[in-house]
Design a protein around this motif. Structure first.
Motif, mmCIF file in Angstrom:
data_model
loop_
_atom_site.group_PDB
_atom_site.id
_atom_site.type_symbol
_atom_site.label_atom_id
_atom_site.label_comp_id
_atom_site.label_asym_id
_atom_site.label_seq_id
_atom_site.Cartn_x
_atom_site.Cartn_y
_atom_site.Cartn_z
ATOM 1 N N LEU A 100 0.831 -1.201 0.000
ATOM 2 C CA LEU A 100 0.000 0.000 0.000
ATOM 3 C C LEU A 100 0.869 1.255 0.000
ATOM 4 O O LEU A 100 0.621 2.211 -0.746
ATOM 5 N N ALA A 101 1.896 1.263 0.835
ATOM 6 C CA ALA A 101 2.799 2.414 0.872
ATOM 7 C C ALA A 101 3.575 2.547 -0.435
ATOM 8 O O ALA A 101 3.795 3.664 -0.934
ATOM 9 N N GLN A 102 3.984 1.423 -0.999
ATOM 10 C CA GLN A 102 4.725 1.461 -2.262
ATOM 11 C C GLN A 102 3.849 1.962 -3.408
ATOM 12 O O GLN A 102 4.335 2.664 -4.305
ATOM 13 N N ALA A 103 2.567 1.610 -3.384
ATOM 14 C CA ALA A 103 1.657 2.103 -4.425
ATOM 15 C C ALA A 103 1.570 3.621 -4.375
ATOM 16 O O ALA A 103 1.607 4.302 -5.407
ATOM 17 N N VAL A 104 1.452 4.168 -3.173
ATOM 18 C CA VAL A 104 1.402 5.624 -3.020
ATOM 19 C C VAL A 104 2.705 6.245 -3.494
ATOM 20 O O VAL A 104 2.709 7.236 -4.240
ATOM 21 N N PHE A 105 3.821 5.681 -3.081
ATOM 22 C CA PHE A 105 5.127 6.222 -3.465
ATOM 23 C C PHE A 105 5.324 6.186 -4.976
ATOM 24 O O PHE A 105 5.776 7.174 -5.588
ATOM 25 N N ASN A 143 5.893 17.072 -0.509
ATOM 26 C CA ASN A 143 7.233 16.563 -0.790
ATOM 27 C C ASN A 143 7.903 15.952 0.446
ATOM 28 O O ASN A 143 8.663 14.988 0.322
ATOM 29 N N SER A 144 7.617 16.480 1.630
ATOM 30 C CA SER A 144 8.200 15.889 2.834
ATOM 31 C C SER A 144 7.554 14.539 3.141
ATOM 32 O O SER A 144 8.228 13.622 3.624
ATOM 33 N N CYS A 145 6.247 14.405 2.854
ATOM 34 C CA CYS A 145 5.605 13.091 2.982
ATOM 35 C C CYS A 145 6.252 12.084 2.035
ATOM 36 O O CYS A 145 6.567 10.944 2.421
ATOM 37 N N TYR A 146 6.436 12.493 0.787
ATOM 38 C CA TYR A 146 7.055 11.620 -0.211
ATOM 39 C C TYR A 146 8.467 11.226 0.224
ATOM 40 O O TYR A 146 8.850 10.049 0.139
ATOM 41 N N PHE A 147 9.216 12.205 0.713
ATOM 42 C CA PHE A 147 10.576 11.934 1.188
ATOM 43 C C PHE A 147 10.553 10.923 2.328
ATOM 44 O O PHE A 147 11.350 9.976 2.358
ATOM 45 N N ASN A 148 9.655 11.122 3.281
ATOM 46 C CA ASN A 148 9.585 10.256 4.449
ATOM 47 C C ASN A 148 9.212 8.825 4.063
ATOM 48 O O ASN A 148 9.834 7.860 4.534
ATOM 49 N N ILE A 149 8.203 8.679 3.199
ATOM 50 C CA ILE A 149 7.798 7.339 2.766
ATOM 51 C C ILE A 149 8.961 6.632 2.070
ATOM 52 O O ILE A 149 9.270 5.467 2.357
ATOM 53 N N GLY A 150 9.605 7.334 1.147
ATOM 54 C CA GLY A 150 10.714 6.733 0.415
ATOM 55 C C GLY A 150 11.873 6.357 1.304
ATOM 56 O O GLY A 150 12.508 5.302 1.133
ATOM 57 N N ALA A 151 12.192 7.214 2.279
ATOM 58 C CA ALA A 151 13.302 6.934 3.193
ATOM 59 C C ALA A 151 13.020 5.691 4.027
ATOM 60 O O ALA A 151 13.912 4.850 4.248
#
Length: 404
Positions: A100-105, A143-151
């Protein structure tokens, strides 16, 4: 009512859809640090029900207010589920917390969600859907959400390539001066202004998301690259958002207007600084004393309501401010959670006990959430022309009749 959400969005209630995701993330942390599993069934039902028709937290019911940050907050909750060993979804749901998190990312990595104009080029837009108000606003929270998920995905899978990808987002935020040399993090700017019309309001959840994401990358690599960024952002965050040792939200508490969303930010600040102190342990000496003093202030003002235990928002006042709501309660709960020790299992990865498998292709091959408009043909144009003539004739005839 509908599983997974709080009453809303306005005017039907105070809460936008994303606050539900934030609440379940908070309760998942509560479960992890207290070992209280009494809410497991409710949390499971909520996350499964709101996962969306295509398992990417883009349910059609919420498209009219779907920001990239809204979608991301639900992914942040499923990352907590994966990192803390929450029960995996039943097989018949065809769901996986990490997928689910990867789909969002993956969806937010796609060029269709981003701007490619001037200085802003490459950054994620605020809104996920072009028709929504705010599509042209390029803000830090998305962008900070995207950064956090990816990290966090990078650390979970020990993926250096992914770490480098999200590192580019940090660099782009610095490039447009949303993050400055003193460690301030500003709200955003507009695409048509080349992101130079910076709204310099600062919100604690932006800083906390960036710092926690950096801590995941530092924990994964112990590289100075990530440590230097933590050491830039953390001191300014503690100074700006904890004056006198108590969490405040300066942009709204000091003469501004606090929206319902803003009432939730202090809780995220506490939770994400707590995990930073664990993942980058050298920061604990700075973080832990401030979390303790802030939590004490939070509890001291929880004297409202008929039961004398309801919590307000302005912790630094020393007394209950008369406001009551899910965000105020959630934030004080988070402040208390932030004082509890991290369980011996730690924050899990796929090699240290994490059972969520993930799917690196999740979200990358989904159909559009909205049907494309059919191409206009010559026959369509001719038909539209005939209809236009008819309606103009009717209007002119009515005008002549009334004149006579």
């Amino acid at each position: 009512m509908t599983p997974g959400i709080l009453p809303g969005p306005p005017p039907d209630g105070d809460y936008y859809w994303w606050i539900g995701g934030a609440m379940w993330g908070t309760l998942l942390d509560y479960r992890y640090y207290t070992d209280d599993k009494s809410y497991d069934d409710t949390i499971m039902q909520a996350l499964v029900h709101q996962s969306g028709e295509q398992h990417d937290f883009m349910p059609k019911n919420w498209s009219a207010s779907m920001g990239n940050d809204d979608q991301a907050f639900w992914a942040l909750a499923t990352l907590v589920a994966a990192e803390t060993g929450f029960t995996d979804p039943a097989a018949d749901t065809d769901l996986d917390w990490l997928a689910l998190a990867q789909a969002v990312f993956n969806e937010q990595t796609d060029a269709g969600r981003r701007t490619y104009t001037g200085s802003c080029s490459g950054l994620l837009r605020w809104q996920a859907i072009q028709y929504n108000n705010g599509w042209d606003y390029i803000n830090t929270i998305a962008n900070s959400c995207y950064f956090n998920i990816g990290a966090r995905l990078a650390r979970y899978f020990q993926n250096d390539t992914l770490a480098n990808v999200v590192g580019e987002t940090y660099d782009m935020l610095v490039g447009v001066d949303y993050i400055d040399a003193e460690g301030n993090i500003y709200d955003g700017g507009h695409e048509e202004e080349d992101c130079k019309d910076i709204n310099k309001a600062q919100f604690s959840y932006n800083a906390a998301l960036m710092i926690q994401g950096l801590a995941h990358l530092y924990n994964m690599t112990e590289a100075d690259t990530w440590k230097e960024k933590i050491d830039l952002l953390l001191p300014r965050t503690l100074e700006f958002f904890f004056p006198n040792g108590t969490a405040v939200e300066p942009a709204c508490e000091f003469g501004g207007t606090c929206t319902t969303d803003m009432l939730s930010f202090k809780g995220f600040l506490h939770r994400w600084l707590q995990s930073t102190a664990y993942l980058a342990s050298y920061t604990a000496e700075q973080i832990t004393p401030i979390l303790k003093s802030s939590a004490q202030s939070a509890v001291d003002q929880c004297t409202g309501g008929t039961n004398g235990r309801m919590c307000g928002f302005k912790w630094s006042s020393g007394s209950y401010d008369g406001t009551t709501g899910a965000c105020q309660q959630m934030s004080v709960l988070a402040s208390l959670i932030s004082l509890l020790p991290t369980p011996e299992t730690g924050i899990l990865t796929n090699t240290t006990g994490g059972t969520s498998k993930g799917d690196p292709n999740a979200g990358s091959d989904l159909d559009s959430h909205f049907e494309a408009l059919a191409e206009i043909t010559t026959a369509d144009k001719a038909g539209a022309g005939i209809l236009t003539v008819i309606f103009l004739g009717m209007g002119l005839g009515a005008y002549v009749w009334m004149s006579i």
